[in-house]
Design a protein around this motif. Structure first.
Motif, short mmCIF file in Angstrom:
data_model
loop_
_atom_site.label_atom_id
_atom_site.label_comp_id
_atom_site.label_asym_id
_atom_site.label_seq_id
_atom_site.Cartn_x
_atom_site.Cartn_y
_atom_site.Cartn_z
N SER A 167 40.25 -18.53 17.52
CA SER A 167 39.62 -17.44 16.45
C SER A 167 38.55 -18.26 15.54
CB SER A 167 40.71 -17.43 15.55
OG SER A 167 41.85 -16.62 16.13
N PRO A 168 37.54 -17.57 15.31
CA PRO A 168 36.55 -17.96 14.20
C PRO A 168 37.15 -18.46 13.16
CG PRO A 168 36.63 -15.49 14.38
CD PRO A 168 37.65 -15.90 15.20
N ASP B 78 35.28 -9.74 13.19
CA ASP B 78 35.71 -8.61 12.43
C ASP B 78 37.01 -9.38 11.70
OD1 ASP B 78 36.77 -6.15 11.78
OD2 ASP B 78 37.12 -5.42 13.78
N VAL B 79 37.71 -8.34 11.02
CA VAL B 79 38.76 -8.80 10.26
C VAL B 79 39.75 -8.07 10.55
CG1 VAL B 79 38.13 -7.90 8.12
CG2 VAL B 79 39.74 -9.64 8.01
N VAL B 80 41.27 -8.50 10.80
CA VAL B 80 42.45 -7.73 11.02
C VAL B 80 43.59 -8.15 10.23
CG1 VAL B 80 41.68 -7.17 13.45
CG2 VAL B 80 43.20 -9.53 13.00
N VAL C 225 39.56 -20.10 5.42
CA VAL C 225 39.66 -19.75 4.11
C VAL C 225 40.27 -18.37 3.85
CG1 VAL C 225 37.81 -21.37 3.15
CG2 VAL C 225 37.43 -19.07 3.77
N GLU C 226 40.43 -17.52 5.03
CA GLU C 226 40.91 -16.10 4.66
C GLU C 226 42.42 -16.19 4.90
OE1 GLU C 226 40.97 -16.24 9.30
OE2 GLU C 226 39.73 -17.34 7.41
N ALA C 227 43.20 -17.58 5.32
CA ALA C 227 44.43 -17.37 5.63
C ALA C 227 45.46 -16.92 4.60
CB ALA C 227 44.80 -18.65 5.92
N GLY D 113 46.19 -12.73 4.02
CA GLY D 113 47.07 -12.00 4.87
C GLY D 113 46.12 -11.34 5.95
N VAL D 114 45.05 -11.84 6.08
CA VAL D 114 44.26 -11.37 7.07
C VAL D 114 43.71 -12.33 7.87
CG1 VAL D 114 43.51 -9.27 5.83
CG2 VAL D 114 42.11 -11.46 5.65
N ARG D 115 43.26 -12.17 9.11
CA ARG D 115 42.34 -13.17 9.84
C ARG D 115 41.01 -12.60 10.53
NH1 ARG D 115 43.49 -13.22 15.34
NH2 ARG D 115 44.97 -11.40 16.12
N PHE D 116 40.24 -13.63 10.54
CA PHE D 116 38.87 -13.20 11.48
C PHE D 116 39.36 -13.24 12.72
CE2 PHE D 116 36.91 -14.81 7.47
CZ PHE D 116 36.08 -13.68 7.18
#
Length: 128
Positions: free
Chosen positions: A39-40, A89-91, A100-102, A105-108
């Motif tokens: 994943s990115p 994208d983000v899901v 840093v998005e962890a 509650g989402v992930r790239f």
């Protein structure tokens, strides 16, 4: 979109604006690992140490951010993906604890398509 190897969705751009407010300037690195390594990963700019085995895919201009978001990929992974256009994208879901998005509650996520012959001609020699 000719002349570009990488882009992002509006949802990913919105998340980057929120993350930038917390973490400062950002960058992506796409490795060739398994699981979360495929994943990115989004890091504060300069936190991920780049080396000669990394390829700069491009810079994402994000409305609302003063600076572009750099996108890098391991050279080994680039050899597999050199003929593709990547869209970040983000899901919903939990990604790697290092990205840093962890906590959001989402992930790239990377979505890909083959580059057209014209795009390949425009990009020839632009990555190194």
């Amino acid at each position: 979109m000719g002349g570009s190897r990488v882009d992002l969705t509006p949802q990913a751009a919105q998340l980057l604006c929120r993350l930038r407010a917390v973490h400062g300037p950002l960058m992506f690195h796409q490795s060739g690992g398994c699981c979360d390594g495929s994943s990115p990963m989004c890091f504060p700019l300069g936190e991920f140490k780049l080396g000669g085995s990394d390829v700069h895919l491009g810079d994402l201009a994000v409305d609302g951010l003063a600076e572009p978001v750099q996108v890098w990929m391991s050279r080994a992974q680039f050899e597999y993906w050199r003929h593709t256009h990547l869209t970040i994208d983000v899901v919903p879901g939990r990604g790697s604890g290092f990205s840093v998005e962890a906590p959001e509650g989402v992930r790239f996520l990377i979505r890909s398509r083959l580059l057209t012959e014209q795009e390949l001609l425009e990009l020839d020699g632009s990555v190194g």
